[in-house]
Design an enzyme around this catalytic site. Structure first.
Site, short mmCIF file in Angstrom:
data_model
loop_
_atom_site.label_atom_id
_atom_site.label_comp_id
_atom_site.label_asym_id
_atom_site.label_seq_id
_atom_site.Cartn_x
_atom_site.Cartn_y
_atom_site.Cartn_z
N ASN A 1 -0.68 7.36 4.60
CA ASN A 1 0.76 7.27 4.92
C ASN A 1 1.53 8.32 4.13
OD1 ASN A 1 1.67 5.03 6.83
ND2 ASN A 1 0.10 4.01 5.62
N ARG B 1 3.40 -7.74 -15.42
CA ARG B 1 3.86 -7.01 -14.22
C ARG B 1 5.23 -6.39 -14.49
NH1 ARG B 1 0.75 -8.03 -9.85
NH2 ARG B 1 -0.40 -9.97 -9.83
N ARG C 1 -0.09 -3.60 -5.75
CA ARG C 1 0.47 -4.48 -6.78
C ARG C 1 1.69 -5.21 -6.23
NH1 ARG C 1 -2.42 -5.72 -10.67
NH2 ARG C 1 -0.67 -5.99 -12.10
N ASN D 1 8.39 -1.06 2.34
CA ASN D 1 6.94 -1.26 2.38
C ASN D 1 6.48 -1.17 3.83
OD1 ASN D 1 4.32 -2.04 1.39
ND2 ASN D 1 4.69 -4.09 2.25
N HIS E 1 3.42 -2.72 6.39
CA HIS E 1 2.38 -3.76 6.46
C HIS E 1 1.67 -3.63 7.82
CE1 HIS E 1 0.37 -7.49 5.54
NE2 HIS E 1 0.67 -7.92 6.75
N GLU F 1 9.72 -11.97 -2.02
CA GLU F 1 8.58 -12.63 -1.40
C GLU F 1 7.68 -11.58 -0.76
OE1 GLU F 1 9.00 -16.07 1.37
OE2 GLU F 1 10.96 -16.21 0.43
N ASP G 1 5.66 -9.46 1.72
CA ASP G 1 5.70 -9.14 3.15
C ASP G 1 6.78 -9.94 3.88
OD1 ASP G 1 3.51 -7.44 2.72
OD2 ASP G 1 2.06 -9.02 3.12
N GLU H 1 1.26 3.45 12.02
CA GLU H 1 1.98 3.48 10.74
C GLU H 1 2.45 4.89 10.42
OE1 GLU H 1 0.06 1.61 7.36
OE2 GLU H 1 -1.07 0.30 8.68
C1 GRF Z 1 -1.91 0.67 5.24
O1 GRF Z 1 -2.60 -0.01 6.24
C2 GRF Z 1 -0.65 -0.07 4.86
O2 GRF Z 1 -0.08 -0.75 5.93
C3 GRF Z 1 -1.16 -1.05 3.84
O3 GRF Z 1 -2.12 -0.34 3.11
C4 GRF Z 1 -2.67 0.70 3.92
C5 GRF Z 1 -2.47 1.97 3.18
O4 GRF Z 1 -3.15 3.04 3.76
N1 GRF Z 1 -0.06 -1.57 3.06
P1 GRF Z 1 -2.99 4.50 3.16
O5 GRF Z 1 -3.31 4.43 1.66
O6 GRF Z 1 -1.60 4.96 3.39
O7 GRF Z 1 -4.01 5.31 3.88
#
Ligand code: GRF
Length: 213
Positions: A14, A65, A91, A107, A109, A143, A145, A174
């Site tokens: 990503n 944390r 984390r 974030n 998901h 919370e 996700d 993504e």
């Molecule tokens: C992705 O599937 C994201 O949705 C999840 O962790 C993965 C990260 O992939 N939170 P990358 O490290 O960006 O390849």
């Protein structure tokens, strides 16, 4: 234009998608800092290759944390970061980070939230037998996700999909969604209104997602 800080733990695809959009001139974002909590995070090398400031901050060196997040906040602030992008960061973040960047932590998901929160979302989706899967970009709250949803994308689950093929197809989605959400933020078009994220000048949606039977 927005200065983002990207937090990673793993492969960083990503992060790469974001870097590629920036390089192509289609994302009004500058990455002020990439932080990895694991030395093995391949995303660190991606940052180096792109000439982006990067840093390993190993969570194991911190007692709590909160102490870890305080160090993260300090580093992000020193880099002039306005938006925190969690991209495969494994984390749980605390209110220390959230209070430092209120409404400015995103974030991604790999599921259509609120379904399949937590780990192995693709495996959960497959096991549940869903016909539609996808990914969600959301603002982060306390919370897991859970925060207000910015964008979602969906794909049709094929009868021959395995956890691996589904994960790969969701990841490709993504890579479209995350830069798009960051671009909306950069254009100052996102407003959080309770559970809702309002998008200024949003184009009317006409598409229906229909599976090809
Ligand atoms: C992705 O599937 C994201 O949705 C999840 O962790 C993965 C990260 O992939 N939170 P990358 O490290 O960006 O390849």
């Amino acid at each position: 234009m927005v200065t983002a800080g990207v937090l990673i733990s793993g492969s960083g695809t990503n992060l790469q998608a974001i870097l590629d959009r920036i390089a192509a001139g289609t994302l009004d974002c500058r990455i002020g800092l990439v932080i990895a909590n694991r030395a093995t995070a391949a995303g660190l090398e991606r940052a180096r290759r792109a000439g982006v400031p990067n840093r390993l901050l190993d969570h194991r060196a911190f007692a709590t944390r909160e102490a870890y997040d305080a160090a993260v906040v300090e580093a992000l602030r020193a880099a002039g970061v306005e938006l925190v992008v969690l991209a495969g960061f494994d984390r749980l973040v605390t209110r220390v980070l959230l209070a430092a960047f209120p409404g400015r932590v995103m974030n991604i998901h790999p599921a259509l939230l609120p379904a399949f929160k937590g780990l192995h979302a693709q495996r959960q989706a497959l096991a549940y037998g869903v016909r539609i899967a996808g990914a969600t970009v959301h603002f982060v709250d306390e919370e897991t996700d859970h925060g207000p949803i910015i964008l979602q994308g969906a794909i049709v689950v094929g009868s021959d999909d395995t956890e691996e093929t589904l994960a790969r197809r969701i990841l490709a989605l993504e890579h479209e969604l995350y830069p798009a959400a960051i671009q909306l933020f950069a254009e100052r078009r996102l407003t959080i209104d309770g559970r809702h994220v309002r998008i200024a000048c949003e184009r009317p949606t006409s598409s229906r997602l229909l599976p090809e039977w």
